[in-house]
Enzyme design. Structure first.
Site, mmCIF file in Angstrom:
data_model
loop_
_atom_site.group_PDB
_atom_site.id
_atom_site.type_symbol
_atom_site.label_atom_id
_atom_site.label_comp_id
_atom_site.label_asym_id
_atom_site.label_seq_id
_atom_site.Cartn_x
_atom_site.Cartn_y
_atom_site.Cartn_z
ATOM 1 N N GLY A 15 0.844 -1.201 0.000
ATOM 2 C CA GLY A 15 0.000 0.000 0.000
ATOM 3 C C GLY A 15 0.873 1.242 0.000
ATOM 4 O O GLY A 15 0.533 2.274 0.581
ATOM 5 N N GLY A 18 -0.479 4.567 -1.079
ATOM 6 C CA GLY A 18 -1.771 4.902 -0.477
ATOM 7 C C GLY A 18 -1.695 6.099 0.464
ATOM 8 O O GLY A 18 -0.624 6.637 0.766
ATOM 9 N N LEU A 20 -2.375 6.492 3.756
ATOM 10 C CA LEU A 20 -1.728 6.412 5.079
ATOM 11 C C LEU A 20 -0.209 6.513 4.939
ATOM 12 O O LEU A 20 0.456 7.233 5.689
ATOM 13 C CB LEU A 20 -2.099 5.093 5.774
ATOM 14 C CG LEU A 20 -1.486 4.949 7.156
ATOM 15 C CD1 LEU A 20 -2.200 5.849 8.165
ATOM 16 C CD2 LEU A 20 -1.521 3.501 7.642
ATOM 17 N N ARG A 46 0.050 -1.562 -6.753
ATOM 18 C CA ARG A 46 -0.247 -2.025 -8.099
ATOM 19 C C ARG A 46 0.286 -1.075 -9.178
ATOM 20 O O ARG A 46 0.768 -1.501 -10.211
ATOM 21 C CB ARG A 46 -1.745 -2.184 -8.260
ATOM 22 C CG ARG A 46 -2.045 -3.612 -8.676
ATOM 23 C CD ARG A 46 -3.400 -3.795 -9.154
ATOM 24 N NE ARG A 46 -4.381 -3.553 -8.098
ATOM 25 C CZ ARG A 46 -5.427 -4.320 -7.917
ATOM 26 N NH1 ARG A 46 -5.594 -5.386 -8.654
ATOM 27 N NH2 ARG A 46 -6.315 -4.038 -7.006
ATOM 28 N N ASP A 174 -3.426 -0.108 16.575
ATOM 29 C CA ASP A 174 -4.496 0.795 16.960
ATOM 30 C C ASP A 174 -3.759 2.103 17.204
ATOM 31 O O ASP A 174 -3.056 2.246 18.203
ATOM 32 C CB ASP A 174 -5.184 0.314 18.251
ATOM 33 C CG ASP A 174 -6.329 1.245 18.632
ATOM 34 O OD1 ASP A 174 -6.148 2.471 18.507
ATOM 35 O OD2 ASP A 174 -7.400 0.757 19.024
ATOM 36 N N HIS A 175 -3.866 3.044 16.279
ATOM 37 C CA HIS A 175 -2.951 4.189 16.351
ATOM 38 C C HIS A 175 -3.176 5.040 17.605
ATOM 39 O O HIS A 175 -2.314 5.802 17.990
ATOM 40 C CB HIS A 175 -2.987 5.019 15.061
ATOM 41 C CG HIS A 175 -4.173 5.918 14.927
ATOM 42 N ND1 HIS A 175 -5.411 5.469 14.556
ATOM 43 C CD2 HIS A 175 -4.312 7.252 15.131
ATOM 44 C CE1 HIS A 175 -6.252 6.492 14.516
ATOM 45 N NE2 HIS A 175 -5.619 7.585 14.859
ATOM 46 N N ASP A 232 -15.964 1.714 13.545
ATOM 47 C CA ASP A 232 -14.808 2.508 13.117
ATOM 48 C C ASP A 232 -14.022 3.038 14.316
ATOM 49 O O ASP A 232 -12.798 3.116 14.267
ATOM 50 C CB ASP A 232 -15.310 3.681 12.257
ATOM 51 C CG ASP A 232 -14.174 4.508 11.659
ATOM 52 O OD1 ASP A 232 -13.232 3.900 11.105
ATOM 53 O OD2 ASP A 232 -14.218 5.752 11.750
ATOM 54 N N HIS A 237 -10.420 2.128 19.192
ATOM 55 C CA HIS A 237 -9.811 3.237 19.948
ATOM 56 C C HIS A 237 -10.511 3.501 21.282
ATOM 57 O O HIS A 237 -9.868 3.660 22.319
ATOM 58 C CB HIS A 237 -9.839 4.527 19.123
ATOM 59 C CG HIS A 237 -9.377 4.362 17.708
ATOM 60 N ND1 HIS A 237 -8.293 3.598 17.373
ATOM 61 C CD2 HIS A 237 -9.851 4.868 16.529
ATOM 62 C CE1 HIS A 237 -8.113 3.637 16.054
ATOM 63 N NE2 HIS A 237 -9.054 4.396 15.524
ATOM 64 N N LYS A 338 -18.587 12.159 14.085
ATOM 65 C CA LYS A 338 -18.076 13.044 13.035
ATOM 66 C C LYS A 338 -18.911 14.320 13.056
ATOM 67 O O LYS A 338 -20.041 14.341 13.532
ATOM 68 C CB LYS A 338 -18.230 12.390 11.666
ATOM 69 C CG LYS A 338 -17.539 11.025 11.575
ATOM 70 C CD LYS A 338 -16.310 11.084 10.738
ATOM 71 C CE LYS A 338 -15.616 9.761 10.626
ATOM 72 N NZ LYS A 338 -14.186 9.799 10.879
ATOM 73 N N LYS A 343 -12.548 19.100 17.282
ATOM 74 C CA LYS A 343 -11.717 17.902 17.184
ATOM 75 C C LYS A 343 -11.035 17.757 18.542
ATOM 76 O O LYS A 343 -10.216 18.598 18.925
ATOM 77 C CB LYS A 343 -10.668 18.112 16.093
ATOM 78 C CG LYS A 343 -9.552 17.074 16.064
ATOM 79 C CD LYS A 343 -10.004 15.784 15.442
ATOM 80 C CE LYS A 343 -8.897 14.731 15.443
ATOM 81 N NZ LYS A 343 -9.379 13.397 15.160
HETATM 82 C C1 BG6 Z 1 -9.502 6.170 12.375
HETATM 83 C C2 BG6 Z 1 -10.910 6.183 11.851
HETATM 84 O O1 BG6 Z 1 -9.199 4.915 12.921
HETATM 85 O O2 BG6 Z 1 -9.364 7.174 13.369
HETATM 86 C C3 BG6 Z 1 -11.261 7.545 11.296
HETATM 87 O O3 BG6 Z 1 -11.030 5.201 10.816
HETATM 88 C C4 BG6 Z 1 -11.010 8.616 12.324
HETATM 89 O O4 BG6 Z 1 -12.616 7.591 10.876
HETATM 90 C C5 BG6 Z 1 -9.598 8.490 12.895
HETATM 91 O O5 BG6 Z 1 -11.130 9.876 11.673
HETATM 92 C C6 BG6 Z 1 -9.402 9.438 14.056
HETATM 93 O O6 BG6 Z 1 -8.056 9.437 14.408
HETATM 94 P P1 BG6 Z 1 -7.391 10.717 15.084
HETATM 95 O O7 BG6 Z 1 -5.994 10.304 15.372
HETATM 96 O O8 BG6 Z 1 -7.475 11.837 14.075
HETATM 97 O O9 BG6 Z 1 -8.208 11.018 16.288
#
Ligand code: BG6
Length: 490
Positions: A15, A18, A20, A46, A174-175, A232, A237, A338, A343
């Site tokens: 990827g 892509g 990310l 690809r 899981d970021h 999602d 998270h 959303k 934020k």
């Molecule tokens: C992702 C979701 O895992 O986390 C997204 O798929 C979301 O929809 C994002 O926007 C939020 O991450 P962060 O780090 O911007 O809070």
């Protein structure tokens, strides 16, 4: 844990062209390169690219601040690859072996799957068939979300991956676990006796975890409309933040002990009947509205590529109970959506009030003590207390003691990937999710989705730019609580 620290490594980036990779991963690799991590990268996707044109894509994705950018870019190679064509993996093996020798990488390999989930299994199988996983060094598989779309699909994916990799070699991203203040929850709790001694049902009345976004569905309409906010954001998270806030101190601070404690939290979450799912979980969807910057935005059903009758939720508020000794009777409220006011991600711990004995207690208008962990965009902590006003009235006033890492200027998103990738090079999987954590979380989500599918839970609409539907406020009001305003909107 650190035996692989700073060992040279070949990164096979699936990827590679892509979103990310371009937004986060190359910048993170650049940071690690500057921290003396040795590696070479083979970009895989690809579309056709030469090594040179790929290097220019990588270069465009980062903000270079050093002169040795050339050496960094020269470590990037490219091979066009179709996951469905096993022959592509044969030539990939040849290129990998060559680069391995050229850079003395010792056979250490990170396979980073930043791919559409339908390709996860096939990518792993083709890697094995071509002998790429049969390496003299160590191998780590990094896999982006979503890890399945329900428990059966996640179980199947896991079994497929276990044919190729051991559990200890699988790094499920899981970021949120890479975020500075998420990683700080354990230090805050277990290095501060003033918090840990009151971190229980005797002193805490409720916990509120919010992750709100101002963005809409953007260009991910196809994925999002089939997924929704519960799967999602909550499945991964939000539940990880619940686990870290609620877990017991681990016996030792090592990977498996910490994960064991998180799993115990998941196991203790009270199962919900259909009735309690209807009353404890709010589903919302945004309509058109005005964001805090004044921009007028469309409703979800009017977004490009979204079905005009879509019932997908863009907001969830939920109440969970953790039925163990520490948390008996304490509601954990989570909320995410959303197109909300700001934020922001915050964990608010609300402490119980002092008993109101009329003979003793004479202060009016005392606010609850709150400990707020600011995950993003601020990184810090605030403690809300009451003090006497500095006048003769004798009344109290709320004050806030605040620590801020002053990260308003730092890129908290890229930082998470730097930490996670660095852990992956080092072989430290503490901040990645173990299979049983994922499985317990899916099982809880599946029980919710099953009730939603029967249309037992209404979809409540909220205006874009708001904090969600009224039903989300009612969820707490019924228990005598309220959502505390986000620090960023106070
Ligand atoms: C992702 C979701 O895992 O986390 C997204 O798929 C979301 O929809 C994002 O926007 C939020 O991450 P962060 O780090 O911007 O809070």
């Amino acid at each position: 844990m650190d035996e692989t620290q700073k060992q040279p490594t070949l990164v096979l980036m699936f990827g590679a062209t892509g979103d990310l990779a371009r937004r986060k991963l190359y910048q993170a690799l650049y940071q690690l390169y500057k921290n003396n991590q040795e590696f070479a990268v083979i970009g895989l996707a690809r579309r056709p690219h030469t090594h040179l044109s790929f290097r220019s894509l990588v270069s465009d994705s980062i903000t270079p601040d050093e002169e040795h950018i050339g050496d960094f870019l020269n470590r990037f190679y490219y091979q066009p690859l179709d996951i469905e064509q096993p022959e592509s993996f044969v030539s990939l093996k040849k290129l990998s072996d060559e680069i391995d020798i050229r850079y003395h990488l010792g056979g250490n390999r990170i396979f980073y799957l930043s791919l559409a989930p339908r390709f996860f299994t096939l990518a792993a199988q083709n890697l094995k068939r071509a002998g790429l996983t049969d390496t003299v060094g160590w191998k780590h598989l990094v896999i982006e979300k979503p890890f399945g779309h329900d428990l059966p699909s996640a179980t199947k994916l896991n079994e497929d991956l276990l044919d190729v990799f051991d559990e200890k070699e699988i790094y499920r991203i899981d970021h949120y676990l890479g975020k500075e203040m998420v990683q700080n929850i354990e230090a805050l709790r277990f290095a501060n006796p003033i918090f840990e001694s009151v971190w229980n049902h005797r002193h805490i009345s409720n916990v509120q975890i919010t992750s709100s976004e101002t963005l809409g569905v953007g260009e991910r309409a196809n994925y999002y409309d089939q997924t929704g906010a519960l799967l999602d954001m909550v499945q991964n998270h939000m539940m990880q933040m619940v686990a870290l806030t609620a877990m017991e101190p681990p016996g030792r601070f090592d990977t498996e002990d910490i994960r064991d404690e998180k799993v115990k939290v998941f196991k203790s979450i009270r199962p919900m009947s259909a009735e309690s799912i209807s009353s404890q979980i709010v589903r919302g969807q945004y309509t058109s509205g005005v964001l805090s910057d004044g921009s007028v935005v469309k409703g979800y059903r009017d977004e490009d590529n979204i079905d005009s009758k879509s019932n997908t939720e863009t907001f969830v508020a939920a109440r969970f109970y953790i039925d163990n000794y520490r948390w008996s009777g304490v509601p954990f409220y989570v909320r995410t959506g959303k197109r909300m006011t700001a934020k922001s991600t915050e964990i608010v711990v609300q402490f119980k009030d002092i008993p109101k004995n009329p003979y003793f207690y004479h202060f009016e208008d005392v606010k609850p003590n709150l400990l707020v962990i600011h995950i993003q965009p601020d990184e810090g902590l605030s403690l809300k207390l009451n003090v006497k006003q500095f006048n003769e009235t004798g009344n109290t006033m709320p004050i806030s003691m605040k620590f801020s890492n002053n990260s308003g200027t730092s890129d908290y998103g890229a930082g998470a990937y730097v930490r996670l990738l660095s852990d992956c090079f080092k072989g430290d999987s503490t901040n990645f999710t173990r299979w049983d954590e994922v499985a317990y979380s899916w099982s809880l989500m599946d029980s919710i989705v099953a009730v939603w599918k029967e249309n037992k839970v209404p979809l409540d609409f909220y205006e874009a730019g708001s904090m969600g539907p009224a039903s989300s406020d009612q969820l707490l009001a019924r228990d005598g609580f309220r959502w505390w305003p986000l620090t960023s909107t106070e």
